[in-house]
Motif scaffolding. Structure first.
Motif, PDB file in Angstrom:
ATOM      1  N   ARG A  37       0.823  -1.222   0.000  1.00  0.00           N
ATOM      2  CA  ARG A  37       0.000   0.000   0.000  1.00  0.00           C
ATOM      3  C   ARG A  37       0.852   1.265   0.000  1.00  0.00           C
ATOM      4  NH1 ARG A  37      -3.571  -1.726   4.948  1.00  0.00           N
ATOM      5  NH2 ARG A  37      -3.018   0.384   5.506  1.00  0.00           N
ATOM      6  N   ASP A  38       2.139   1.145  -0.323  1.00  0.00           N
ATOM      7  CA  ASP A  38       3.084   2.270  -0.358  1.00  0.00           C
ATOM      8  C   ASP A  38       3.319   2.892   1.013  1.00  0.00           C
ATOM      9  OD1 ASP A  38       3.396   1.960  -3.086  1.00  0.00           O
ATOM     10  OD2 ASP A  38       1.928   3.506  -3.590  1.00  0.00           O
ATOM     11  N   ARG A  39       3.089   2.123   2.064  1.00  0.00           N
ATOM     12  CA  ARG A  39       3.442   2.598   3.400  1.00  0.00           C
ATOM     13  C   ARG A  39       4.903   2.256   3.647  1.00  0.00           C
ATOM     14  NH1 ARG A  39      -0.414  -0.063   7.576  1.00  0.00           N
ATOM     15  NH2 ARG A  39       0.484  -1.856   6.512  1.00  0.00           N
ATOM     16  N   VAL A  40       5.563   3.089   4.437  1.00  0.00           N
ATOM     17  CA  VAL A  40       6.986   2.888   4.744  1.00  0.00           C
ATOM     18  C   VAL A  40       7.131   2.510   6.218  1.00  0.00           C
ATOM     19  CG1 VAL A  40       7.398   5.363   5.168  1.00  0.00           C
ATOM     20  CG2 VAL A  40       9.297   3.886   4.539  1.00  0.00           C
ATOM     21  N   LEU A  41       7.978   1.521   6.476  1.00  0.00           N
ATOM     22  CA  LEU A  41       8.231   1.087   7.848  1.00  0.00           C
ATOM     23  C   LEU A  41       9.339   1.944   8.447  1.00  0.00           C
ATOM     24  CD1 LEU A  41       7.635  -0.950  10.111  1.00  0.00           C
ATOM     25  CD2 LEU A  41       9.496  -2.353   9.178  1.00  0.00           C
ATOM     26  N   LEU A  42       9.044   2.544   9.592  1.00  0.00           N
ATOM     27  CA  LEU A  42      10.026   3.368  10.285  1.00  0.00           C
ATOM     28  C   LEU A  42      10.179   2.920  11.725  1.00  0.00           C
ATOM     29  CD1 LEU A  42       9.155   6.951   9.011  1.00  0.00           C
ATOM     30  CD2 LEU A  42      10.930   5.395   8.188  1.00  0.00           C
ATOM     31  N   VAL A  43      11.306   3.281  12.274  1.00  0.00           N
ATOM     32  CA  VAL A  43      11.664   2.999  13.650  1.00  0.00           C
ATOM     33  C   VAL A  43      11.647   4.332  14.392  1.00  0.00           C
ATOM     34  CG1 VAL A  43      13.500   2.120  15.142  1.00  0.00           C
ATOM     35  CG2 VAL A  43      13.207   1.157  12.837  1.00  0.00           C
ATOM     36  N   ARG A  44      11.075   4.341  15.607  1.00  0.00           N
ATOM     37  CA  ARG A  44      11.166   5.540  16.448  1.00  0.00           C
ATOM     38  C   ARG A  44      12.088   5.214  17.603  1.00  0.00           C
ATOM     39  NH1 ARG A  44       8.932   7.645  21.030  1.00  0.00           N
ATOM     40  NH2 ARG A  44       7.335   6.026  21.137  1.00  0.00           N
ATOM     41  N   ASP A 144      11.886   2.690  20.496  1.00  0.00           N
ATOM     42  CA  ASP A 144      10.586   2.763  21.144  1.00  0.00           C
ATOM     43  C   ASP A 144       9.484   2.029  20.386  1.00  0.00           C
ATOM     44  OD1 ASP A 144      11.562   4.466  23.261  1.00  0.00           O
ATOM     45  OD2 ASP A 144      11.689   6.023  21.734  1.00  0.00           O
ATOM     46  N   GLU A 145       9.546   2.044  19.066  1.00  0.00           N
ATOM     47  CA  GLU A 145       8.499   1.360  18.299  1.00  0.00           C
ATOM     48  C   GLU A 145       8.873   1.250  16.827  1.00  0.00           C
ATOM     49  OE1 GLU A 145       4.722   3.561  17.504  1.00  0.00           O
ATOM     50  OE2 GLU A 145       5.717   5.245  18.496  1.00  0.00           O
ATOM     51  N   LEU A 146       8.205   0.328  16.159  1.00  0.00           N
ATOM     52  CA  LEU A 146       8.235   0.189  14.706  1.00  0.00           C
ATOM     53  C   LEU A 146       6.823   0.516  14.227  1.00  0.00           C
ATOM     54  CD1 LEU A 146      10.018  -3.279  14.523  1.00  0.00           C
ATOM     55  CD2 LEU A 146      11.035  -1.090  13.923  1.00  0.00           C
ATOM     56  N   ARG A 147       6.721   1.238  13.111  1.00  0.00           N
ATOM     57  CA  ARG A 147       5.384   1.631  12.645  1.00  0.00           C
ATOM     58  C   ARG A 147       5.380   1.787  11.126  1.00  0.00           C
ATOM     59  NH1 ARG A 147       2.281   7.300  13.996  1.00  0.00           N
ATOM     60  NH2 ARG A 147       0.796   7.106  12.300  1.00  0.00           N
ATOM     61  N   TRP A 148       4.287   1.320  10.526  1.00  0.00           N
ATOM     62  CA  TRP A 148       4.054   1.539   9.097  1.00  0.00           C
ATOM     63  C   TRP A 148       3.380   2.890   8.925  1.00  0.00           C
ATOM     64  CZ3 TRP A 148       6.104  -1.394   5.452  1.00  0.00           C
ATOM     65  CH2 TRP A 148       6.533  -2.668   5.800  1.00  0.00           C
ATOM     66  N   TRP A 149       3.937   3.721   8.032  1.00  0.00           N
ATOM     67  CA  TRP A 149       3.461   5.084   7.832  1.00  0.00           C
ATOM     68  C   TRP A 149       2.865   5.263   6.441  1.00  0.00           C
ATOM     69  CZ3 TRP A 149       3.353   9.368  10.940  1.00  0.00           C
ATOM     70  CH2 TRP A 149       3.993   9.265  12.182  1.00  0.00           C
ATOM     71  N   ASP A 150       1.669   5.782   6.387  1.00  0.00           N
ATOM     72  CA  ASP A 150       1.087   6.298   5.155  1.00  0.00           C
ATOM     73  C   ASP A 150       1.864   7.574   4.828  1.00  0.00           C
ATOM     74  OD1 ASP A 150      -1.039   8.580   4.300  1.00  0.00           O
ATOM     75  OD2 ASP A 150      -1.517   6.663   3.338  1.00  0.00           O
ATOM     76  N   LEU A 151       2.157   7.811   3.552  1.00  0.00           N
ATOM     77  CA  LEU A 151       3.005   8.959   3.193  1.00  0.00           C
ATOM     78  C   LEU A 151       2.368  10.297   3.546  1.00  0.00           C
ATOM     79  CD1 LEU A 151       4.529   7.739  -0.181  1.00  0.00           C
ATOM     80  CD2 LEU A 151       5.517   7.672   2.129  1.00  0.00           C
TER      81      LEU A 151
END
Length: 189
Positions: A37-44, A144-151
């Motif tokens: 879905r074109d979401r990007v996985l990021l780490v905080r 602190d967390e991993l999260r998939w982000w909508d652009l």
């Protein structure tokens, strides 16, 4: 060269060495990991010395001795997320970047190769259960967390995101990579 030859291992890890400029330095490989879905996985994460300051960043980390950046990127994705990529799934490096930042009360410099990879449908299903099993002690302390982000949401995020302008960088890659590795400006991370 053994750890004994280099001297004591620094708190940041064995891949961080004292550079010619006097800063802690390492080479790193990062991955802009996209789902279907074109979401990007990021780490905080946050700095152990400044726990109130946190920021988002791409998956990745240091390149081990004898390892190339592509192999490091694949390894780091597996260690930080539990997702298994094949080296041929990585596109690029699409960007390179040199980041200077403070972390664990040290000025650090990290030269990065940044790849992009898209999860196939099977891997995307696995992404619902990201694993932290491969994290180092330091990562367990500061991530602190991993999260998939909508652009669209990522573009509006108020916390710092690295590399800077990531939502726009990802959008520029969605039609496909032109084969040119772009150098991102020297930035803080």
């Amino acid at each position: 060269m053994t750890d004994a030859d280099r001297g004591p291992v620094h708190a940041l890890g064995p891949d961080w060495v004292l550079g010619e400029d006097g800063l802690r330095f390492r080479r790193a490989a990062r991955v802009i990991l996209l789902d279907q879905r074109d979401r990007v996985l990021l780490v905080r994460g946050h700095d152990a010395d400044q726990p109130s300051r946190s920021w988002w960043f791409t998956v990745g980390g240091g390149i081990d001795a004898g390892e190339d950046s592509r192999a490091a990127a694949v390894r780091e994705v597996r260690e930080e997320t539990g997702l298994v990529l094949r080296p041929e799934q990585l596109v690029g490096p699409v960007f390179t970047r040199s980041a200077v930042f403070d972390f664990v009360a040290e000025h650090c410099r990290q030269d990065e190769d940044i790849y992009v990879a898209r999860l196939d449908a099977g891997a995307a299903a696995e992404a619902a259960a990201l694993s932290r099993a491969g994290w180092t002690d330091l990562e367990r302390d500061v991530i602190d967390e991993l999260r998939w982000w909508d652009l669209e949401d990522l573009a509006r995020e108020e916390l710092e995101v690295f590399p800077e302008g990531l939502a726009g960088l990802v959008r520029s890659l969605l039609p496909g990579w032109d084969g040119r590795t772009r150098r991102l400006g020297l930035g803080a991370a």
